[in-house]
Write a protein that holds these residues in place. Structure first.
Motif, PDB file in Angstrom:
ATOM      1  N   LYS A 198      29.173  17.663   1.317  1.00  0.00           N
ATOM      2  CA  LYS A 198      28.571  18.826   1.978  1.00  0.00           C
ATOM      3  C   LYS A 198      27.137  18.538   2.418  1.00  0.00           C
ATOM      4  N   THR A 199      26.397  17.830   1.564  1.00  0.00           N
ATOM      5  CA  THR A 199      25.003  17.536   1.891  1.00  0.00           C
ATOM      6  C   THR A 199      24.924  16.547   3.042  1.00  0.00           C
ATOM      7  N   HIS A 211      28.169  18.662   6.565  1.00  0.00           N
ATOM      8  CA  HIS A 211      27.733  20.053   6.574  1.00  0.00           C
ATOM      9  C   HIS A 211      28.565  20.799   5.566  1.00  0.00           C
ATOM     10  N   LYS A 212      28.168  22.037   5.243  1.00  0.00           N
ATOM     11  CA  LYS A 212      28.807  22.670   4.095  1.00  0.00           C
ATOM     12  C   LYS A 212      30.278  23.002   4.338  1.00  0.00           C
TER      13      LYS A 212
END
Ligand SMILES: [Mg+2]
Length: 418
Positions: free
Chosen positions: A365-366, A369-370
């Protein structure tokens, strides 16, 4: 002018708290943490560390290394109480304090040296904390957060180490890269593979190379290895909450859709919690009916940032709050009474597998993107995403009628100190 930044860290905090209330635990190998074999060690006493036991280590391994250790489950209420006491003492004496976890603090005391030596001031503060709380604590004093924290770690236990600007490189360079804040196990492995073991070596690698190797965090690590860190000491604000709500374009009565939305919101909030090292001890769900009547319910829970735990509770709350056969126009969920808790998912149900799963998901996610990786049901909510408001706001803004205690507060701290 150089800054003066103090880092304070309570020594083997959970162990020290337990010893305050039970003196028979003093002097023996003591482990706070996993009651089951699948759990992990939250905190180990110095006597247990001598056998190689470390925070974050699987409990079965700790049992093997130190079979004579007494293993107890954590008492998070006690730790919170002790932490609050120390926080009050520090806040009373310090102009600018940041609480970075339950047992760690940063102070910016720049300027104090004009009137009073910074080292003398820090030493007196440390002595006052020990006297008034009964808890052992170490401090490091230097020009920024990274170096101060490292000074604390090197001085522990009962450390009081000052590293002045000209000494930074001779202090840091010979140390293992593992000692640099922000270097976890996987980064350590990556660096080891290319032969970077000492901070001094790391400091010589051009920043661009580190960036290529490790992404954005590589650039930060590169700076830190050179003893550079411009992160400010952020003022401490007590309880915070994190919330998200959606207003529908068309009011709905579709519970399946509401559950799906809720899943997505909880998932996003959990990711935010973990990214900022928070745990929550209270979850609430609110709905607004089509006639603007608003209902909400909350649970007090054991500190957690676990998606599954919080999703299950959010569903339960939705069931109990959505009682009328009426369309609703808004749904919201909030996590309240947050505390700092690093590398933790759940105060007492963490297992190695769970930590690894969440770490991997959060890394993806980091890095991307989430939405790059999501739980099955949360994914569907993104297809129909409507208005999205998320913010961190003071908990006192939120008032709820009911309160239910689901669990006893038990738990432990979990982090690699070294
Ligand atoms: Mg500590």
């Amino acid at each position: 002018m150089d800054k003066a930044v103090v880092h304070l860290d309570l020594d083997t905090f959970f162990v020290s708290c337990q010893r305050l209330v039970d003196s028979s635990l003093i002097g023996i190998p003591l482990i706070i943490g996993g009651s089951s074999n699948r759990g992990v060690v939250s905190c180990a006493s110095m006597e247990a560390r001598k056998f190689g036991v470390r925070s974050g280590m699987p409990q079965y391994l700790a049992n093997k290394l130190c079979p004579q250790a007494k293993v107890i489950r954590g008492d998070f209420e006690l730790y919170t109480k002790c932490s609050d006491l120390v926080t009050d003492i520090i806040q009373e004496s310090s102009p600018l304090m940041e609480k970075s976890s339950i047992d760690e603090f940063y102070l910016d005391i720049t300027g104090l040296d004009k009137y009073f030596g910074c080292y003398k001031w820090s030493t007196e503060l440390r002595q006052r904390i020990i006297k008034e709380s009964g808890l052992p604590i170490s401090f490091g004093l230097s020009v920024n957060k990274t170096v101060s924290k490292m000074a604390t770690n090197e001085g522990k236990p009962l450390g009081a180490l000052k590293i002045e600007a000209p000494e930074i490189h001779s202090f840091m360079n010979p140390l293992s890269v593992k000692r640099l804040p922000g270097i976890g196990n996987s980064t350590f492995q990556t660096l080891s593979r290319i032969g970077i073991r000492k901070i001094g070596t790391l400091a010589e690698v051009p920043m661009e190379v580190m960036g290529k190797l490790l992404g954005k965090s590589g650039m930060t690590i590169s700076q830190r290895a050179k003893g550079i860190d411009h992160t400010p000491v952020k003022p401490y604000s007590k309880r915070k909450s994190l919330s998200k709500e959606r207003t529908f374009q068309q009011d709905t009565i579709d519970k399946g859709y509401l559950r799906t939305l809720l899943t997505g919101m909880v998932e996003d909030l959990c990711f935010k919690l973990r990214s900022d090292n928070w745990l929550t001890s209270n979850i609430s769900v609110k709905i607004k009916y089509t006639n603007f009547d608003t209902e909400s319910k909350q649970y007090s829970i054991n500190y957690t940032s676990c998606d599954f735990t919080l999703m299950r509770l959010a569903f339960e709350l939705l069931e109990s709050v959505y009682q009328r056969r009426m369309r609703i126009r808004l749904i919201g969920v909030s996590f309240n009474k947050l505390v700092k808790g690093r590398h933790q998912i759940d105060m007492f149900e963490d297992t190695e597998e769970k930590l690894a799963l969440y770490n991997t998901m959060d890394r993806i996610k980091t890095r991307f993107h989430k939405g790059a990786i999501q739980w099955g049901t949360g994914f569907m909510s993104k297809q129909k995403e409507e208005k999205d408001d998320s913010e961190i706001k003071p908990a006192q803004d939120i008032l709820f009628p009911s309160n239910r205690h689901l669990y006893e507060s038990v738990g432990g701290d979990q982090k690699y100190h070294r």
